[in-house]
Design a protein around this motif. Structure first.
Motif, mmCIF file in Angstrom:
data_model
loop_
_atom_site.group_PDB
_atom_site.id
_atom_site.type_symbol
_atom_site.label_atom_id
_atom_site.label_comp_id
_atom_site.label_asym_id
_atom_site.label_seq_id
_atom_site.Cartn_x
_atom_site.Cartn_y
_atom_site.Cartn_z
ATOM 1 N N ASP A 40 -16.976 5.108 -2.258
ATOM 2 C CA ASP A 40 -15.944 5.962 -1.662
ATOM 3 C C ASP A 40 -16.276 6.305 -0.212
ATOM 4 N N ASP A 41 -15.251 6.820 0.485
ATOM 5 C CA ASP A 41 -15.387 7.296 1.869
ATOM 6 C C ASP A 41 -15.811 6.167 2.801
ATOM 7 N N HIS A 91 -8.105 5.859 -0.226
ATOM 8 C CA HIS A 91 -8.780 7.132 -0.536
ATOM 9 C C HIS A 91 -8.202 8.240 0.352
ATOM 10 N N HIS A 95 -9.186 12.261 3.528
ATOM 11 C CA HIS A 95 -9.912 12.738 2.355
ATOM 12 C C HIS A 95 -9.308 14.035 1.817
ATOM 13 N N HIS A 181 -21.285 6.157 -2.757
ATOM 14 C CA HIS A 181 -20.716 6.311 -1.406
ATOM 15 C C HIS A 181 -21.520 5.436 -0.452
HETATM 16 ZN ZN LIG Z 1 -14.389 10.702 -1.317
#
Ligand SMILES: [Zn+2]
Length: 235
Positions: A40-41, A91, A95, A181
């Motif tokens: 993620d991110d 995503h 955020h 991440h």
């Molecule tokens: Zn995230």
């Protein structure tokens, strides 16, 4: 005669490469299980590049959930992900949690979808709601499947490569979707160490989409999946 012998000598190594009935190489063993590592991110510059290098060296695939506002300046990195067979997902743009942001959250998803389509082509990028927060309304309005996770490494909390790798190695089961991440070097190290250890046990690392295929589950729009065979409940 001399020339013929020379030709034979030159061809001999080539002949050795041809499969013969007696010495055909054994097929690679069927994996004992499939795992989807998700990051993620993303994307995150040098850390993501190092991760892509490591995945390529291991023949492993992963899924990257991208924050829209991080795309600018990293388009080449996104293209590399796609070219190397990884899945890319949405995503949101900044955020933003989707369970309480109404039209703003919808707009963030649309904006990121447009950027991904402009950078990579295609459409219908699967969504991972930031922090895993989604409401029944989020699911009703979704244009794609939504992806939660079934194994949370808490890599953002510990930032300890050994701990995170150990957690994956000890707990991952066939069909799991693992949350990581790619902004942390420790998570990159952990992912690669886990791939090495679990590959040796017969696991294969695939994208989320491929995990559905491998498990014979047809992904459905508006469903919030922890893993292909388990939905996440939302209120
Ligand atoms: Zn995230």
């Amino acid at each position: 005669m001399k020339r013929q012998r020379l030709l034979c000598l030159l061809l001999l190594p080539l002949l050795a490469l041809l499969p013969s009935r007696e010495t055909a190489p054994a097929l690679a063993p069927t994996p004992t299980g499939y795992l989807a590592l998700t990051f993620d991110d993303s994307p995150n510059g040098a850390a993501t590049e190092r991760l892509l290098d490591g995945l390529a060296a291991r023949g492993a695939h992963a899924t990257f959930f991208v924050i829209g506002e991080q795309i600018e300046g990293q388009e080449a990195l996104l293209r590399r992900m796609a070219d190397e067979g990884h899945q890319i997902g949405n995503h949101t743009f900044t955020h933003r949690r989707l369970d309480n942001s109404g039209a703003v959250g919808r707009h963030e998803l649309e904006r990121t979808e447009e950027l991904l389509a402009a950078t990579l082509g295609g459409a219908g990028y699967w969504v991972r709601p930031p922090w895993g927060f989604a409401s029944a309304e989020t699911l009703r309005e979704a244009a794609t499947p939504l992806v939660h996770w079934s194994l949370d490494t808490e890599d953002w909390k510990t930032r300890d490569a050994d701990k995170v790798a150990r957690l994956i190695i000890d707990h991952a089961q066939d069909g799991d979707v693992v949350l990581l991440h790619d902004c942390y070097e420790s998570s990159v190290d952990a992912a690669l160490a886990a791939i090495d250890a679990l590959s040796a046990r017969g696991f294969a690392f695939v994208t989320v989409e491929e995990l559905f295929e491998r498990m014979g589950v047809a992904p459905e729009t508006g469903c919030f999946y922890c893993r292909p065979d388990r939905l996440r409940e939302v209120r």
